[in-house]
Design a protein around this motif. Structure first.
Motif, PDB file in Angstrom:
ATOM      1  N   VAL A  29      -2.625   0.019  10.369  1.00 15.76           N
ATOM      2  CA  VAL A  29      -3.992  -0.065  10.919  1.00 15.76           C
ATOM      3  C   VAL A  29      -4.016   0.467  12.342  1.00 15.76           C
ATOM      4  CG1 VAL A  29      -5.793  -1.642  11.696  1.00 15.76           C
ATOM      5  CG2 VAL A  29      -4.761  -1.946   9.436  1.00 15.76           C
ATOM      6  N   LEU A  30      -3.043   0.072  13.153  1.00 16.99           N
ATOM      7  CA  LEU A  30      -2.971   0.539  14.537  1.00 16.99           C
ATOM      8  C   LEU A  30      -2.770   2.048  14.612  1.00 16.99           C
ATOM      9  CD1 LEU A  30      -0.785  -2.311  16.096  1.00 16.99           C
ATOM     10  CD2 LEU A  30      -3.256  -1.981  16.328  1.00 16.99           C
ATOM     11  N   LEU A  31      -2.099   2.591  13.601  1.00 26.90           N
ATOM     12  CA  LEU A  31      -1.884   4.038  13.547  1.00 26.90           C
ATOM     13  C   LEU A  31      -3.060   4.767  12.889  1.00 26.90           C
ATOM     14  CD1 LEU A  31       1.887   4.067  12.497  1.00 26.90           C
ATOM     15  CD2 LEU A  31       0.938   4.520  14.774  1.00 26.90           C
ATOM     16  N   ARG A  32      -4.123   3.994  12.587  1.00 31.10           N
ATOM     17  CA  ARG A  32      -5.345   4.549  11.986  1.00 31.10           C
ATOM     18  C   ARG A  32      -5.109   5.176  10.613  1.00 31.10           C
ATOM     19  NH1 ARG A  32      -9.296   4.412  15.783  1.00 31.10           N
ATOM     20  NH2 ARG A  32      -8.660   4.258  17.963  1.00 31.10           N
ATOM     21  N   LYS A  33      -4.176   4.593   9.881  1.00 30.68           N
ATOM     22  CA  LYS A  33      -3.925   5.030   8.499  1.00 30.68           C
ATOM     23  C   LYS A  33      -4.476   3.946   7.579  1.00 30.68           C
ATOM     24  CE  LYS A  33       0.120   7.795   9.710  1.00 30.68           C
ATOM     25  NZ  LYS A  33       1.551   8.104   9.415  1.00 30.68           N
ATOM     26  N   GLN A  34      -5.785   3.995   7.393  1.00 29.18           N
ATOM     27  CA  GLN A  34      -6.500   2.908   6.749  1.00 29.18           C
ATOM     28  C   GLN A  34      -6.137   2.738   5.273  1.00 29.18           C
ATOM     29  OE1 GLN A  34      -8.096   0.954   8.683  1.00 29.18           O
ATOM     30  NE2 GLN A  34      -7.956   2.302  10.470  1.00 29.18           N
ATOM     31  N   VAL A  35      -6.050   3.841   4.550  1.00 29.11           N
ATOM     32  CA  VAL A  35      -5.772   3.732   3.106  1.00 29.11           C
ATOM     33  C   VAL A  35      -4.376   3.172   2.844  1.00 29.11           C
ATOM     34  CG1 VAL A  35      -5.536   5.015   0.954  1.00 29.11           C
ATOM     35  CG2 VAL A  35      -7.429   5.532   2.506  1.00 29.11           C
ATOM     36  N   PRO A  36      -3.318   3.719   3.487  1.00 28.59           N
ATOM     37  CA  PRO A  36      -1.997   3.106   3.295  1.00 28.59           C
ATOM     38  C   PRO A  36      -1.946   1.649   3.758  1.00 28.59           C
ATOM     39  CG  PRO A  36      -1.779   5.293   4.241  1.00 28.59           C
ATOM     40  CD  PRO A  36      -3.229   4.952   4.287  1.00 28.59           C
ATOM     41  N   ALA A  37      -2.695   1.334   4.841  1.00 28.61           N
ATOM     42  CA  ALA A  37      -2.719  -0.042   5.334  1.00 28.61           C
ATOM     43  C   ALA A  37      -3.311  -0.981   4.301  1.00 28.61           C
ATOM     44  CB  ALA A  37      -3.514  -0.122   6.629  1.00 28.61           C
ATOM     45  N   LEU A  38      -4.413  -0.561   3.676  1.00 29.29           N
ATOM     46  CA  LEU A  38      -5.044  -1.389   2.662  1.00 29.29           C
ATOM     47  C   LEU A  38      -4.133  -1.539   1.444  1.00 29.29           C
ATOM     48  CD1 LEU A  38      -7.448  -2.929   1.535  1.00 29.29           C
ATOM     49  CD2 LEU A  38      -8.417  -0.744   0.761  1.00 29.29           C
ATOM     50  N   ALA A  39      -3.510  -0.448   1.030  1.00 31.68           N
ATOM     51  CA  ALA A  39      -2.619  -0.503  -0.132  1.00 31.68           C
ATOM     52  C   ALA A  39      -1.445  -1.445   0.123  1.00 31.68           C
ATOM     53  CB  ALA A  39      -2.108   0.902  -0.457  1.00 31.68           C
ATOM     54  N   THR A  40      -0.873  -1.377   1.319  1.00 32.50           N
ATOM     55  CA  THR A  40       0.261  -2.247   1.659  1.00 32.50           C
ATOM     56  C   THR A  40      -0.165  -3.708   1.683  1.00 32.50           C
ATOM     57  OG1 THR A  40       1.220  -0.470   2.989  1.00 32.50           O
ATOM     58  CG2 THR A  40       2.071  -2.687   3.354  1.00 32.50           C
ATOM     59  N   ALA A  41      -1.341  -3.988   2.226  1.00 30.58           N
ATOM     60  CA  ALA A  41      -1.847  -5.362   2.276  1.00 30.58           C
ATOM     61  C   ALA A  41      -2.074  -5.902   0.863  1.00 30.58           C
ATOM     62  CB  ALA A  41      -3.137  -5.419   3.078  1.00 30.58           C
ATOM     63  N   LEU A  42      -2.610  -5.065  -0.009  1.00 31.94           N
ATOM     64  CA  LEU A  42      -2.841  -5.493  -1.395  1.00 31.94           C
ATOM     65  C   LEU A  42      -1.522  -5.780  -2.112  1.00 31.94           C
ATOM     66  CD1 LEU A  42      -5.739  -3.084  -2.447  1.00 31.94           C
ATOM     67  CD2 LEU A  42      -5.885  -5.545  -2.006  1.00 31.94           C
ATOM     68  N   VAL A  43      -0.518  -4.942  -1.858  1.00 26.60           N
ATOM     69  CA  VAL A  43       0.796  -5.177  -2.460  1.00 26.60           C
ATOM     70  C   VAL A  43       1.369  -6.507  -1.983  1.00 26.60           C
ATOM     71  CG1 VAL A  43       3.192  -4.386  -2.528  1.00 26.60           C
ATOM     72  CG2 VAL A  43       1.330  -2.748  -2.840  1.00 26.60           C
ATOM     73  N   ALA A  44       1.206  -6.800  -0.677  1.00 22.69           N
ATOM     74  CA  ALA A  44       1.723  -8.054  -0.124  1.00 22.69           C
ATOM     75  C   ALA A  44       1.067  -9.261  -0.787  1.00 22.69           C
ATOM     76  CB  ALA A  44       1.481  -8.094   1.388  1.00 22.69           C
ATOM     77  N   VAL A  45      -0.253  -9.214  -0.927  1.00 21.48           N
ATOM     78  CA  VAL A  45      -0.975 -10.337  -1.543  1.00 21.48           C
ATOM     79  C   VAL A  45      -0.600 -10.463  -3.018  1.00 21.48           C
ATOM     80  CG1 VAL A  45      -3.252 -11.204  -2.178  1.00 21.48           C
ATOM     81  CG2 VAL A  45      -2.885 -10.206   0.088  1.00 21.48           C
ATOM     82  N   ALA A  46      -0.544  -9.318  -3.709  1.00 23.94           N
ATOM     83  CA  ALA A  46      -0.215  -9.357  -5.137  1.00 23.94           C
ATOM     84  C   ALA A  46       1.192  -9.895  -5.366  1.00 23.94           C
ATOM     85  CB  ALA A  46      -0.356  -7.954  -5.732  1.00 23.94           C
ATOM     86  N   TRP A  47       2.147  -9.493  -4.524  1.00 21.99           N
ATOM     87  CA  TRP A  47       3.524  -9.921  -4.700  1.00 21.99           C
ATOM     88  C   TRP A  47       3.686 -11.414  -4.472  1.00 21.99           C
ATOM     89  CZ3 TRP A  47       7.655 -10.075  -7.067  1.00 21.99           C
ATOM     90  CH2 TRP A  47       8.863 -10.520  -6.522  1.00 21.99           C
ATOM     91  N   ILE A  48       3.089 -11.943  -3.399  1.00 20.68           N
ATOM     92  CA  ILE A  48       3.256 -13.364  -3.118  1.00 20.68           C
ATOM     93  C   ILE A  48       2.557 -14.196  -4.192  1.00 20.68           C
ATOM     94  CG2 ILE A  48       1.239 -13.654  -1.608  1.00 20.68           C
ATOM     95  CD1 ILE A  48       4.738 -15.200  -1.123  1.00 20.68           C
ATOM     96  N   TRP A  49       1.429 -13.697  -4.699  1.00 17.37           N
ATOM     97  CA  TRP A  49       0.738 -14.398  -5.796  1.00 17.37           C
ATOM     98  C   TRP A  49       1.615 -14.394  -7.048  1.00 17.37           C
ATOM     99  CZ3 TRP A  49      -4.362 -16.517  -6.202  1.00 17.37           C
ATOM    100  CH2 TRP A  49      -4.713 -16.893  -7.492  1.00 17.37           C
TER     101      TRP A  49
END
Length: 236
Positions: A29-49
């Motif tokens: 997000v800080l590097l302004r790479k919004q799509v990879p940031a969102l994808a990584t966040a979704l992977v994190a949530v999906a994995w912990i779930w």
């Protein structure tokens, strides 16, 4: 690899992995790479779930578990590995490694009871003596710090007394690697895992996250990595 085994419980915990993914997402997000940031966040949530669901945790466990023999054979010795919770008062509880070993000895399935592990061998031996096991029937191996050393050092003690057939007692998840390590040392092993303690998980909704399921997933992941390391080191 031995050093990795010391830090593996932390590195292989899904909660830490999800946290690291979350940190990576923030960096993106800080590097302004919004799509990879969102994808990584979704992977994190999906994995912990996913890692917290009973269905996933129990599937990992089932692939590791070694069933106990239908008819319990007689052997030269019972080997109880440390690392479990020690009984507070009742040493006959077969849900623990200590209780399982005591039950096998009381059933007359082997004349010798060997306890192994630098963390608990002495305490196990003391508990067994209080529970009626004579000192002459006990063997204490209190120098090992991992499963490979449990197997190597116990085998040396047993062979010195001409003993080679054992009933091996440890937790169900640990049994596959432990039995392979003891067989690698030339012993004939009958696996006698402790009773399963995940009945609540088996009755829980399969896909609703639970803390105990997450804990089981982390333990299983560590065991899979440990099995790979043992094969690579030639310990199994």
């Amino acid at each position: 690899m031995a050093e990795f085994m010391d830090i593996a419980p932390r590195l292989l915990h899904p909660a830490l992995q999800a946290l690291l993914l979350g940190g990576m997402s923030m960096l993106l997000v800080l590097l302004r790479k919004q799509v990879p940031a969102l994808a990584t966040a979704l992977v994190a949530v999906a994995w912990i779930w996913f890692a917290s669901t009973p269905a996933f945790a129990l599937a990992l466990r089932d692939a590791l578990v070694t069933p106990a023999p239908g008819a319990m054979p007689r052997a030269d010795a019972i080997v109880v590995l440390g690392g479990d919770k020690l009984p507070v008062n009742d040493w006959s509880r077969a849900t623990t490694r200590a209780g399982q070993g005591l039950a096998l000895w009381r059933a007359g399935l082997a004349p010798v009871l060997l306890v192994s592990g630098s963390d608990q061998a002495q305490a196990l031996a003391q508990g067994y003596e209080v529970s009626g096991v004579p000192a002459r029937d006990l063997r204490i191996e209190d120098t090992s710090t991992n499963t490979h050393e449990n197997a190597r050092n116990s085998a040396l003690l047993l062979r010195a007394s001409g003993l080679s057939e054992i009933l091996l007692v440890t937790s169900p998840i640990h049994m596959r690697r432990a039995a392979a390590a003891f067989r690698h040392e030339g012993l004939t092993v009958s696996a006698v895992p402790t009773a399963d303690t995940h009945a609540m998980l088996e009755r829980a909704p399969s896909w609703l996250p639970r803390r105990d399921a997450l804990t089981l997933t982390a333990r299983c992941l560590r065991e899979y990595v440990a099995m790979w390391i043992y094969r690579e080191r030639g310990w199994t």
